[in-house]
Design an enzyme around this catalytic site. Structure first.
Site, short mmCIF file in Angstrom:
data_model
loop_
_atom_site.label_atom_id
_atom_site.label_comp_id
_atom_site.label_asym_id
_atom_site.label_seq_id
_atom_site.Cartn_x
_atom_site.Cartn_y
_atom_site.Cartn_z
N CYS A 116 0.90 -1.18 -0.25
CA CYS A 116 0.12 -0.02 -0.33
C CYS A 116 0.85 1.27 0.23
O CYS A 116 0.37 2.43 -0.14
CB CYS A 116 -1.05 -0.05 1.09
SG CYS A 116 -1.82 -1.38 1.28
N HIS A 240 -3.05 6.90 3.24
CA HIS A 240 -3.68 5.50 2.65
C HIS A 240 -5.00 5.17 3.09
O HIS A 240 -5.29 5.33 4.41
CB HIS A 240 -2.59 4.35 3.17
CG HIS A 240 -3.07 3.11 2.66
ND1 HIS A 240 -3.48 2.71 1.46
CD2 HIS A 240 -2.97 1.80 3.59
CE1 HIS A 240 -3.87 1.24 1.58
NE2 HIS A 240 -3.56 0.89 2.84
N ASN A 270 -10.26 -0.54 0.68
CA ASN A 270 -8.64 -0.46 0.53
C ASN A 270 -8.18 -1.10 -0.62
O ASN A 270 -8.28 -2.33 -1.01
CB ASN A 270 -8.27 -1.21 1.84
CG ASN A 270 -6.71 -1.13 1.76
OD1 ASN A 270 -6.04 -0.78 0.73
ND2 ASN A 270 -6.22 -1.69 2.91
O1 UT7 Z 1 -3.43 -1.90 3.86
C1 UT7 Z 1 -3.20 -2.56 5.12
C2 UT7 Z 1 -4.37 -3.32 5.47
N1 UT7 Z 1 -4.62 -3.73 6.65
C3 UT7 Z 1 -5.33 -2.67 7.64
O2 UT7 Z 1 -5.51 -1.54 7.51
C4 UT7 Z 1 -5.95 -3.43 9.02
C5 UT7 Z 1 -5.63 -2.70 10.04
N2 UT7 Z 1 -6.91 -3.19 10.99
C6 UT7 Z 1 -8.17 -2.92 10.94
O3 UT7 Z 1 -8.49 -2.25 10.15
C7 UT7 Z 1 -9.08 -3.53 12.16
O4 UT7 Z 1 -8.17 -4.31 12.97
C8 UT7 Z 1 -10.16 -4.45 11.53
C9 UT7 Z 1 -11.27 -3.71 10.62
C10 UT7 Z 1 -9.50 -5.52 10.57
C11 UT7 Z 1 -10.92 -5.36 12.48
O5 UT7 Z 1 -11.33 -4.17 13.44
P1 UT7 Z 1 -11.11 -4.30 15.10
O6 UT7 Z 1 -11.70 -3.18 15.71
O7 UT7 Z 1 -9.80 -4.55 15.26
O8 UT7 Z 1 -11.98 -5.63 15.64
P2 UT7 Z 1 -11.53 -6.83 16.39
O9 UT7 Z 1 -10.55 -7.76 15.53
O10 UT7 Z 1 -10.87 -6.40 17.61
O11 UT7 Z 1 -12.78 -7.50 16.74
C12 UT7 Z 1 -13.70 -6.84 17.48
C13 UT7 Z 1 -15.02 -7.77 17.58
C14 UT7 Z 1 -14.85 -9.22 17.83
O12 UT7 Z 1 -15.70 -9.70 18.40
P3 UT7 Z 1 -15.79 -9.81 20.03
O13 UT7 Z 1 -14.41 -10.78 20.31
O14 UT7 Z 1 -15.59 -8.50 20.56
O15 UT7 Z 1 -16.84 -10.66 20.24
C15 UT7 Z 1 -14.53 -9.90 16.65
O16 UT7 Z 1 -15.05 -11.23 16.58
O17 UT7 Z 1 -15.60 -7.66 16.31
C16 UT7 Z 1 -15.68 -9.04 15.72
N3 UT7 Z 1 -15.39 -9.06 14.35
C17 UT7 Z 1 -16.60 -8.73 13.36
N4 UT7 Z 1 -17.84 -8.45 13.53
C18 UT7 Z 1 -18.42 -8.33 12.49
C19 UT7 Z 1 -14.44 -8.83 13.67
N5 UT7 Z 1 -14.53 -8.83 12.42
C20 UT7 Z 1 -15.94 -8.62 12.07
C21 UT7 Z 1 -16.77 -8.37 11.05
N6 UT7 Z 1 -18.01 -8.26 11.17
N7 UT7 Z 1 -16.00 -8.18 9.82
#
Ligand code: UT7
Length: 316
Positions: A116, A240, A270
């Site tokens: 990216c 980005h 993205n």
């Molecule tokens: O170009 C570079 C590319 N990558 C990035 O920029 C990624 C950077 N990271 C992120 O953008 C974020 O970490 C994500 C969007 C991928 C995830 O967001 P988060 O706020 O870090 O969520 P999390 O992984 O901490 O999950 C929070 C909750 C969890 O549930 P519990 O354990 O609190 O019950 C997950 O299981 O949200 C749940 N969850 C979802 N729920 C619905 C995780 N992904 C999803 C989803 N839909 N897609």
């Protein structure tokens, strides 16, 4: 320190173009396929919909042609093509070869894979070519991440998409637009975001998020220091487009109000190498950038890489 020596020939952007595939996937479309919801994706990422489809060469030819037309050039006048992509159409040859032929260019062409951060890497490399005598360079950022996304994995499928944007850079004898730049990489972090050849993207989202804000800000601060500028001097940040919360956290840490930020991720998702030039062109088309403005381009990506560049719009 990467201060640009005085007297070095620079360049200015004289044309730009974009290409997004026609198929739009909304958050509801994704929610119909996997355990997620429009509300969760909006709140946690800022993405509402994304474009998917096409090939890296096809999208690049479309955006590249528009940029060359806007610059008022004939393809034969382009001296080099730099294509930023992390999703080439084939392992060999470089996708830039296909694009070079498709656009009718008669010049050297090569791919740059810095994920990216690729467009900013390519922009810096292109300025190096201008300093070495090239006069007109086409820089394209394109990715077709849908092809390497696991559409069963809600951790990644909600983020990644396809798109392309291109700029023509022309040599400027009296001081170009690039005031300062910084390129960074930390290969020890590669396990947090990768795709094996033929495989899907695997990501530790939390770890990428945590590092992203730090490495973007470090890179941006180095570029601002080298340009002799502070946050108050930056008229517009072109970050980005990964996650609106990453952009907000980075702006916060840099002390730049979010209103001075260009965002397109709500309708593009993205798009990796395409994300920064897509946001740049969007800001230009909506008249948010004026001649003389200091623009900070800043990104991060797999590698993990980071990159920033400060350009004075229209040249010095
Ligand atoms: O170009 C570079 C590319 N990558 C990035 O920029 C990624 C950077 N990271 C992120 O953008 C974020 O970490 C994500 C969007 C991928 C995830 O967001 P988060 O706020 O870090 O969520 P999390 O992984 O901490 O999950 C929070 C909750 C969890 O549930 P519990 O354990 O609190 O019950 C997950 O299981 O949200 C749940 N969850 C979802 N729920 C619905 C995780 N992904 C999803 C989803 N839909 N897609």
């Amino acid at each position: 320190m990467t201060k640009i020596p005085s007297g070095i020939r620079g360049g200015v952007i004289t044309g730009y173009g974009t290409a997004l595939p026609p198929t739009v996937l909304t958050n509801d479309d994704l929610a119909a396929r996997m355990d997620t919801s429009d509300e969760w994706i909006r709140e946690r990422t800022g993405i509402l919909s994304r474009h998917v489809g096409g090939t890296t060469s096809g999208l690049s030819i479309e955006s590249g042609r528009k940029a060359i037309e806007m610059a008022g050039l004939d393809p034969s006048e382009i001296d080099a093509l730099v294509l930023a992509t992390t999703t080439p159409d084939r392992t060999v040859p470089a996708t830039s070869a296909t694009v070079q032929n498709g656009l009718g260019l008669r010049c050297g062409a090569f791919d740059v894979n810095a994920a990216c951060s690729g467009f900013v890497y390519s922009l810096v490399v292109a300025h190096g070519l201008l300093a070495m005598g090239a006069r007109k360079i086409l820089v394209i950022g394109t990715d077709t991440l849908a092809r390497i996304t696991d559409w069963e994995d809600r951790n990644t499928a909600i983020l990644f998409a396809d798109g392309s944007a291109a700029v023509v850079l022309e040599a400027a004898e009296n001081g170009g637009q690039l005031l300062a730049w910084n390129l960074d990489a930390d290969g020890s972090a590669e396990e947090f975001l990768f795709a094996e050849i033929g495989g899907h993207i695997k990501m530790d989202g939390k770890e990428v998020f945590r590092r992203a804000v730090r490495i973007m800000c470090d890179s941006a601060e180095k570029s601002m220091a080298d340009a002799g500028l502070t946050a108050d001097d930056i008229a517009m940040v072109i970050p980005h487009q990964a996650n609106i919360r990453i952009i907000q956290a980075a702006c916060d840490r840099l002390g730049i109000p979010e209103e001075r930020t260009a965002t397109v991720l709500h309708y593009t998702g993205n798009t990796s190498s395409a994300s920064i030039p897509l946001a740049l062109v969007d800001a230009l088309r909506s008249d948010r950038i004026k001649k003389g403005d200091n623009i900070l381009l800043v990104g991060f990506g797999a590698g993990m890489t980071a990159a920033s560049a400060i350009i004075k719009w229209g040249g010095q």
